[in-house]
Design an enzyme around this catalytic site. Structure first.
Site, PDB file in Angstrom:
ATOM      1  N   GLY A  74      19.071 -33.233  -6.272  1.00 22.60           N
ATOM      2  CA  GLY A  74      19.115 -33.502  -4.830  1.00 22.60           C
ATOM      3  C   GLY A  74      18.057 -34.496  -4.403  1.00 22.60           C
ATOM      4  O   GLY A  74      17.605 -34.481  -3.258  1.00 22.60           O
ATOM      5  N   CYS A 128      23.463 -42.460  -7.056  1.00 23.29           N
ATOM      6  CA  CYS A 128      23.301 -41.019  -7.255  1.00 23.29           C
ATOM      7  C   CYS A 128      24.593 -40.329  -6.786  1.00 23.29           C
ATOM      8  O   CYS A 128      25.027 -40.543  -5.652  1.00 23.29           O
ATOM      9  CB  CYS A 128      22.120 -40.482  -6.457  1.00 23.29           C
ATOM     10  SG  CYS A 128      22.013 -38.688  -6.526  1.00 23.29           S
ATOM     11  N   LYS A 163      21.036 -50.472  -9.311  1.00 22.71           N
ATOM     12  CA  LYS A 163      21.549 -49.483 -10.274  1.00 22.71           C
ATOM     13  C   LYS A 163      22.909 -48.985  -9.810  1.00 22.71           C
ATOM     14  O   LYS A 163      23.031 -48.411  -8.730  1.00 22.71           O
ATOM     15  CB  LYS A 163      20.574 -48.320 -10.430  1.00 22.71           C
ATOM     16  CG  LYS A 163      21.031 -47.310 -11.489  1.00 22.71           C
ATOM     17  CD  LYS A 163      19.925 -46.339 -11.817  1.00 22.71           C
ATOM     18  CE  LYS A 163      20.385 -45.276 -12.801  1.00 22.71           C
ATOM     19  NZ  LYS A 163      19.327 -44.301 -13.069  1.00 22.71           N
ATOM     20  N   THR A 191      24.338 -41.164 -13.550  1.00 22.25           N
ATOM     21  CA  THR A 191      25.123 -40.012 -14.006  1.00 22.25           C
ATOM     22  C   THR A 191      26.521 -40.064 -13.401  1.00 22.25           C
ATOM     23  O   THR A 191      26.763 -40.763 -12.410  1.00 22.25           O
ATOM     24  CB  THR A 191      24.456 -38.694 -13.581  1.00 22.25           C
ATOM     25  OG1 THR A 191      24.315 -38.712 -12.165  1.00 22.25           O
ATOM     26  CG2 THR A 191      23.087 -38.528 -14.233  1.00 22.25           C
ATOM     27  N   GLY A 215      23.519 -37.913 -20.637  1.00 25.16           N
ATOM     28  CA  GLY A 215      23.379 -37.592 -22.054  1.00 25.16           C
ATOM     29  C   GLY A 215      24.547 -38.080 -22.892  1.00 25.16           C
ATOM     30  O   GLY A 215      25.410 -38.847 -22.422  1.00 25.16           O
TER      31      GLY A 215
END
Ligand SMILES: Cc1cc2nc3c(=O)[nH]c(=O)nc-3n(C[C@H](O)[C@H](O)[C@H](O)COP(=O)(O)OP(=O)(O)OC[C@H]3O[C@@H](n4cnc5c(N)ncnc54)[C@H](O)[C@@H]3O)c2cc1C
Ligand SMILES: Cc1cc2nc3c(=O)[nH]c(=O)nc-3n(C[C@H](O)[C@H](O)[C@H](O)COP(=O)(O)O)c2cc1C
Ligand code: FES
Lengths: 303, 269
Positions: A74, A128, A163, A191, A215
């Site tokens: 968050g 995000c 980004k 992500t 990941g």
């Protein structure tokens, strides 16, 4: 003599191509100093907002299948002003400041806070995937992206990176808007929006229900994005997503990245990942006869 | 495909024991957590409510582990109120552990900080001479004394201190630790509890040249060395700790002085 690992990402000069990704251990100058000592070419701070944010309640960070990680922190952060006052006390630790906000005035106000800090660049978090009104919601609005990047470019002489991530718009339109507005580099990717449900209790695990997947599971997707942005051309790229070994890093460089960021691979205390990846890249370069990172960037597209 | 060990696994609460009016111990079956080392912790998910770090309490039943929780905010209260048969998720154990030396050990704990010390007692070599100092504000808040004595009938001396003098030695547990250290003869000191108490115990032990370790608490979001919320100077309490040597702690500008709030702001104790 060992091969030099230095690389340039547009105007940004790095001694090694591995960087700490935003939001990973990103709140303490002492920890940044440690990570730079481990061999990272640069560190990116946690994304900072104009005001302090507590973030979501735990669970905020958990494991995911196949070596992945799921987070909905968050965007908790102490706020740009507080962060700047911490940075001022450690002028010997250079950082790339990550910023998150909804519109140009947020970003302009934050950049002015860092005037007297050792900031070597800004990374704009347009990606995000789990906080309303910022991040991907901004990145999906290509017109707003252009205005924000333009405003930050006018506010600072430092390199500005945008980004990007995979939202509901075509991310390539976001890239184009950022490039047209003068961005010095693109970081790809953030992500990917995802979730976890516990079968025993039938409850979503993250308190926010939705979070971002990072990941190993996202590596092939991130690699594809870097390759596509490189094909588009005209902008240096920082690759990010699922990098944990030198081989991963080399793949991103061959796809078109001039540097890479590492995040989830630090899980379990593996801060040594930077020196390991750097050493592996160096061995690869020797073996293949490369004398500089720049000679490897985007080679896979030329094959 | 193997499940990622960092995904919470659901366990059923098998028993609930009231320790004090605000502290409970919840037991469950878990072979991996049952063999945690002293100082290690788990991230405990209370479904729909939250997740928080908890030291792994020993059980007297093989293959079981437990958490001893004090009512505080929403998540600890949710855990405290989980009934027998209720579901909690666990991941871990995480972190390092105490380096148990031979000879005579002084253990100094307060409140739920006693949890890692109880596990230390359960794993200590038979010939270790242990003095356990347990501090509390008042007699109602004293717990674990009898369980410690039951776990280790020999070579364990349990000393209670209460700030108001309603049980045991009247006064602060750090003062009592200083007194005992002054008497000499200890080879190692292990402490866990309120940070200002630990800072004093560490300073007292070091000033007498006695090996000392403390198990540290910080706000934790991940337990994985990723989020940074648990940083103490350049170290991460979740992966570099929770146990640190006194020599390291003495150099820390944060230990006993400041922690990071949930927003990451450095906040004085
Ligand atoms: C390694 C470790 C082991 C722990 N073991 C136990 C245990 O065995 N039993 C137990 O009852 N509790 C234990 N705790 C504490 C526990 O995790 C929670 O912090 C506590 O229960 C309060 O959580 P909450 O969600 O109920 O309250 P919250 O809603 O989180 O409110 C707590 C308040 O205290 C602050 N806070 C939280 N942690 C800290 C800290 N470390 N230092 C200073 N302020 C802080 C928060 O910012 C918040 O304002 C442990 C903590 C750690 C890090
Ligand atoms: C816990 C966590 C927090 C993150 N916080 C941020 C953030 O604040 N800003 C941002 O741009 N990216 C953030 N990210 C995304 C990472 O910077 C990175 O883009 C992503 O994790 C993919 O890289 P990885 O697979 O190496 O982790 C975060 C990732 C994680 C796991
Ligand atoms: S709790 Fe996240 S780094 Fe330690």
């Amino acid at each position: 003599m060992p091969v030099p690992l230095s690389t340039n990402v547009g105007p940004l000069e790095l001694e090694s191509p591995t960087m700490l990704a935003s939001g990973i251990l990103g709140i303490s100058t002492e920890v940044f100093g440690r990570i730079l000592g481990e061999g990272a070419g640069a560190v990116v701070t946690k994304s900072l907002s104009t005001e302090p944010w507590e973030g979501y309640a735990n669970p905020t960070v958990i494991g995911a299948d196949n070596g992945g990680m799921l987070n909905a922190v968050g965007l908790s952060n102490p706020g740009a002003a507080e962060f700047a006052s911490m940075l001022k006390k450690s002028p010997d630790v250079p950082v790339i400041v990550s910023l998150v906000g909804s519109a140009e005035p947020d970003f302009e106000a934050m950049v002015s806070e860092f005037k007297d800090c050792n900031v070597i660049g800004y990374e704009l978090n347009l990606s995000c995937p789990h906080v309303a009104k910022v991040g991907l919601e901004v990145g999906d609005d290509v017109e707003l992206v252009g205005r924000i990047v333009g405003a930050v470019k006018r506010a600072t002489p430092s390199p500005v990176m945008a980004k990007v991530g995979l939202g509901s718009a075509n991310y390539m339109d976001t890239v184009t808007a950022a490039v047209d507005a003068g961005a010095d580099a693109i970081t790809a990717i953030n992500t990917i929006r995802a979730m976890a449900i516990d079968a025993d209790t039938a409850v979503p695990v993250l308190s926010n229900k939705f979070g971002g997947l990072s990941g190993a599971p996202i590596k092939p997707i991130a690699l594809r994005c870097v390759y596509e942005i490189a094909e588009r051309g005209g902008i240096p790229i920082i690759g990010c997503g699922g990098i944990s070994t030198w081989r991963d890093a080399v793949e991103f460089i061959l796809a078109g990245a001039s540097a890479v960021q590492i995040g989830s691979a630090l899980s379990g205390g593996r801060t040594g990942v930077f020196s390991q990846v750097n050493a592996g890249i160096g061995r690869y370069m020797e073996q293949k006869g490369h004398s500089a990172i720049s000679g490897m960037v985007g080679l896979a597209a030329k094959s | 495909m193997q499940q990622n060990p960092n995904v919470p696994s659901v366990r059923t609460v098998l028993s609930v024991t009231d320790e004090t009016p605000t502290v409970r111990t919840l037991e469950f079956a878990d072979d991996i957590l049952a063999s945690s080392r002293p100082g290690q912790f788990a991230m405990v998910w209370v479904p729909r409510i939250g997740e928080l770090p908890m030291s792994v309490m020993v059980s007297e039943t093989r293959g079981n582990a437990a958490f001893t929780v004090r009512v505080h905010g929403a998540t600890s209260t949710g855990l405290y109120n989980t009934p027998v048969g209720g579901a909690i998720g666990v991941r871990g154990p995480y972190g390092n552990s105490f380096d148990i030396r031979r000879g005579r050990a002084l253990l100094v704990g307060g409140g739920t900080g006693l949890v890692p010390l109880m596990r230390l007692i359960s794993q200590a070599p038979d010939d270790l001479e242990i003095t356990l100092l347990m501090g509390a504000r008042t007699s109602d808040e004293v717990f674990f004394g009898q369980r410690a004595a039951r776990m280790r009938p020999d070579r364990l001396d349990v000393v209670v201190t209460t700030d108001d003098g309603t049980l045991g030695v009247a006064g602060n547990v750090a003062d009592e630790a200083a007194r005992r250290l002054g008497d000499g003869g200890f080879d190692a000191v292990y402490t866990c509890g309120p940070e200002l108490m630990m800072r004093r115990v560490v300073d007292e032990a070091r000033s007498r040249g006695v090996f000392v370790q403390a198990s540290i608490e910080r706000v934790m979001k991940c337990g994985l060395g990723i989020c940074g919320s648990c940083c103490m100077d350049s170290h991460l309490v979740c992966t570099d700790g929770t146990v640190f040597d006194g020599d390291h702690l003495a150099k820390s500008g944060d230990f006993g002085y400041a922690y990071r709030s949930k927003s990451g702001k450095s906040t004085p104790y």
